[in-house]
Scaffold this active site. Structure first.
Site, PDB file in Angstrom:
ATOM      1  N   HIS B 125       0.694  -1.289   0.278  1.00 12.06           N
ATOM      2  CA  HIS B 125       0.075  -0.072   0.032  1.00 12.06           C
ATOM      3  C   HIS B 125       1.152   1.176  -0.214  1.00 12.06           C
ATOM      4  O   HIS B 125       1.882   1.376   0.725  1.00 12.06           O
ATOM      5  CB  HIS B 125      -0.865  -0.123   0.797  1.00 12.06           C
ATOM      6  CG  HIS B 125      -2.054   0.922   1.501  1.00 12.06           C
ATOM      7  ND1 HIS B 125      -1.982   1.820   1.598  1.00 12.06           N
ATOM      8  CD2 HIS B 125      -3.618   0.897   1.351  1.00 12.06           C
ATOM      9  CE1 HIS B 125      -2.917   2.697   2.019  1.00 12.06           C
ATOM     10  NE2 HIS B 125      -3.520   1.987   1.061  1.00 12.06           N
ATOM     11  N   ASP B 201       2.615  -4.398   8.319  1.00  8.91           N
ATOM     12  CA  ASP B 201       1.786  -3.166   7.858  1.00  8.91           C
ATOM     13  C   ASP B 201       0.703  -4.467   8.226  1.00  8.91           C
ATOM     14  O   ASP B 201       0.107  -5.407   7.441  1.00  8.91           O
ATOM     15  CB  ASP B 201       1.817  -2.808   6.302  1.00  8.91           C
ATOM     16  CG  ASP B 201       0.535  -2.330   6.051  1.00  8.91           C
ATOM     17  OD1 ASP B 201      -0.749  -2.977   7.082  1.00  8.91           O
ATOM     18  OD2 ASP B 201       0.018  -1.586   5.236  1.00  8.91           O
ATOM     19  N   GLN B 204      -4.587  -5.263   6.949  1.00 13.05           N
ATOM     20  CA  GLN B 204      -5.421  -5.917   6.251  1.00 13.05           C
ATOM     21  C   GLN B 204      -5.236  -7.882   7.179  1.00 13.05           C
ATOM     22  O   GLN B 204      -6.101  -8.613   6.439  1.00 13.05           O
ATOM     23  CB  GLN B 204      -5.061  -6.571   4.922  1.00 13.05           C
ATOM     24  CG  GLN B 204      -5.450  -5.498   4.484  1.00 13.05           C
ATOM     25  CD  GLN B 204      -6.805  -4.373   3.837  1.00 13.05           C
ATOM     26  OE1 GLN B 204      -7.828  -5.210   4.476  1.00 13.05           O
ATOM     27  NE2 GLN B 204      -7.115  -3.421   3.810  1.00 13.05           N
ATOM     28  N   LYS B 227     -10.484  -0.712  10.128  1.00 13.95           N
ATOM     29  CA  LYS B 227     -10.755  -1.667   9.293  1.00 13.95           C
ATOM     30  C   LYS B 227     -11.059  -3.469  10.487  1.00 13.95           C
ATOM     31  O   LYS B 227     -10.793  -4.397   9.474  1.00 13.95           O
ATOM     32  CB  LYS B 227      -9.714  -1.810   8.789  1.00 13.95           C
ATOM     33  CG  LYS B 227      -9.376  -1.018   7.811  1.00 13.95           C
ATOM     34  CD  LYS B 227      -7.811  -1.658   6.749  1.00 13.95           C
ATOM     35  CE  LYS B 227      -7.959   0.155   6.366  1.00 13.95           C
ATOM     36  NZ  LYS B 227      -8.311   0.357   5.280  1.00 13.95           N
ATOM     37  N   CYS B 367      -4.709   2.722  -3.880  1.00 15.47           N
ATOM     38  CA  CYS B 367      -3.411   2.645  -3.742  1.00 15.47           C
ATOM     39  C   CYS B 367      -2.262   2.080  -3.499  1.00 15.47           C
ATOM     40  O   CYS B 367      -1.547   1.523  -2.260  1.00 15.47           O
ATOM     41  CB  CYS B 367      -3.860   3.300  -1.487  1.00 15.47           C
ATOM     42  SG  CYS B 367      -4.605   5.050  -1.167  1.00 15.47           S
TER      43      CYS B 367
END
Lengths: 134, 409
Positions: B125, B201, B204, B227, B367
């Site tokens: 991202h 990261d 997700q 999220k 993104c």
């Protein structure tokens, strides 16, 4: 929906008018929308301060391509003062889409107008504020 | 047939937005962008403002003490959720983006030297690329990327070469477009062997599967509250305490200091050092409620259900010959989302027509411009699932795609 995808829009998307490039040209302006990758190049030939020939090329969604196709039909014979007067309201009227509440798709529709305005103002050696078209 | 380890209908009934009276309720397939919120989280946020509102770490009065207690209890819940060894390793940020920028600026600014390598991947991202570009420009460090193959997996054949000179490996746990789940524990072991640190990261992954920072043996983890059924405005940076202790501040201001004179200041211990100014108190408390909600259902249960949704989504998309989806085939390393293209129709048009059919998906580059460049498409449509998604939502997506074919065919 399917106000957005009425027959005229789909027709222009499938069979765009004035599609291609002009060589030589007096104006060639490319604009793109980084959000979705839409791209429009607009070429103009100008005689006696009037648009004599026009062509557009590019890739993108049905709305951006159909709007460009319809706009190019309008431009033939238009003088540059008229181009300067021609704005968002006129384009939206022309394509007849209810985009007031859809700013994302509004950008798609306005991409060819932005290419037109930026290109013609550059040709005239003038500056333009394109904020309204972004 | 999908057999959920929990009752999906009950779960759905806990999300007010899925209960709105409507002739055509929304099939919400954009949870990778931001998830919906259950009543328990909305109530926690409202209750804070109704009953506990006061600034934290300041007042000697009861309300402030209560707010501080709730805020710090949320920190503890988050620490438990990711199996941090200490609650002080949890820093509240605005979101994943801010968490990564914090590490890039505070750690990178004082540790990177000209020629040092920061290794990311082609599928990152923008929030795990641009912060590193900024600090690379400032320090003279170099940014490199692990390539991906045609199935959207990392190409790791040359990883030993790629890791040469690397000081920081910053890698996504799960791609927000391909759904690829990366082998971060293996990568962390290899990165540590060359003396590099590892930032993951988790935007997700943390919402969708059990994530244990000690088991993964990583150094930093960044993720966002919104999220994972939590509110917007709060995210988390987890870092190893010894690393955080050695890092200079990111933002200066109130709360992050010990003493201040006009000439200079001394800084507070972590986590306060990295939480300048009044924090997102209500949002952090509501994130604590979100974590409790997810833990009560069980992250392993959520992952097991989403794995079945993932298989169903791909199976149904395969019934539409015009659709090309990206990422690895259904398997343990693929999350419940699919980015796809459709022959001859622009993603914006697909998403618009789906919207008119009551199906919410995202269209664009999500993104991830370098990833879309690698896929050689300017943009795509993405459908993404969560624990409240049911097969009916996916069926409606596929029906909407027939409508697209009908209009553009």
């Amino acid at each position: 929906m399917s106000d957005m995808y009425r027959d005229l829009i789909l027709e222009h998307h499938r069979y765009p008018h004035n599609f291609g490039t002009l060589d030589p040209h007096d104006v060639s302006q490319e604009e793109h929308n980084p959000l979705c990758g839409d791209r429009i190049r607009l070429d103009l030939r100008i005689v006696d301060n009037k648009i004599s020939e026009v062509a557009f090329s590019g890739k993108g969604c049905a709305v951006s391509q159909a709007a460009a196709s319809m706009l190019t039909d309008e431009l033939i014979g238009m003088d540059l003062d008229q181009v300067r007067q021609y704005g968002k309201a006129e384009l939206l009227d022309l394509i007849g889409l209810p985009l007031d509440k859809n700013p994302v798709r509004l950008k798609c529709a306005l991409l060819s107008l932005k290419a037109l305005k930026v290109g013609v103002y550059r040709y005239l050696g003038q500056n333009i504020e394109t904020d309204e078209l972004d | 047939m999908i057999k959920a380890p929990f009752d999906v209908a009950t779960i759905r009934s806990q999300f007010p937005i899925l209960q709105l009276p409507s002739e055509r309720p929304v099939a919400f397939l954009d949870s990778a962008s931001s998830s919906q919120k259950p009543e328990a989280v909305i109530a926690a946020l409202a209750d804070y403002y109704r009953t506990t509102n006061a600034n934290v770490h300041r007042g000697v009065y009861q309300l402030s003490e209560q707010a501080t207690f709730e805020f710090e209890r949320a920190r503890g819940r988050v620490a438990l959720f990711i199996n941090a060894s200490h609650h002080r390793e949890v820093i509240f940020t605005r979101n994943t983006t801010e968490a990564i920028n914090l590490v890039a600026q505070a750690w990178g600014g004082s540790n990177l030297r000209p020629g040092d390598v920061i290794l990311v991947s082609q599928m990152e991202h923008h929030s795990n690329i641009v912060p590193w570009q900024l600090i690379a420009q400032r320090t003279g460090a170099v940014l490199r990327a692990i390539p991906i193959d045609s199935q959207g997996r990392l190409v790791l054949d040359d990883i030993d070469t790629l890791l040469q000179g690397v000081k920081m490996l910053a890698i996504t746990h799960q791609s927000n477009v391909l759904g690829t789940i990366n082998p971060v524990a293996d990568l962390a072991r290899k990165a540590h062997a060359v003396g590099a640190l590892v930032l993951v990261d988790g935007a997700q992954s943390v919402p969708h599967m059990p994530v244990d920072v000690q088991a993964l043996d990583i150094d930093f983890l960044a993720f966002s509250g919104h999220k994972m059924v939590g509110p917007t405005g709060v995210g988390v940076l987890w870092g190893r305490k010894a690393l955080l202790d050695a890092m200079p501040p990111f933002l200066g201001g109130g709360s992050m200091i010990k003493t201040v004179t006009i000439e200079s200041s001394t800084y507070a211990d972590v986590p306060a050092r990295f939480e300048a100014g009044t924090p997102m108190i209500g949002e952090a408390i509501a994130l604590g409620a979100a974590v409790t909600y997810l833990m009560d259902i069980g992250m392993a249960n959520i992952a097991a259900y989403e794995h079945q949704l993932s298989a169903y989504l791909i199976e149904r998309l395969d019934e539409v010959p015009e659709v090309t989806w990206y990422g690895p085939p259904v398997g343990a390393d693929r999350g419940a989302m699919a980015a796809f293209s459709m022959t001859g129709v622009h993603p914006h048009d697909i998403a618009q027509i789906l919207d008119s059919e009551g199906v919410a998906v995202r269209a664009g580059h999500h993104c991830t411009q370098p990833l879309h460049a690698a896929l050689d498409v300017p943009s795509s449509v993405r459908a993404s699932c969560y624990l409240y998604t049911n097969t009916h939502d996916i069926d409606r997506l596929v029906r909407g795609l027939s409508k697209v074919k009908q209009l553009f065919g």
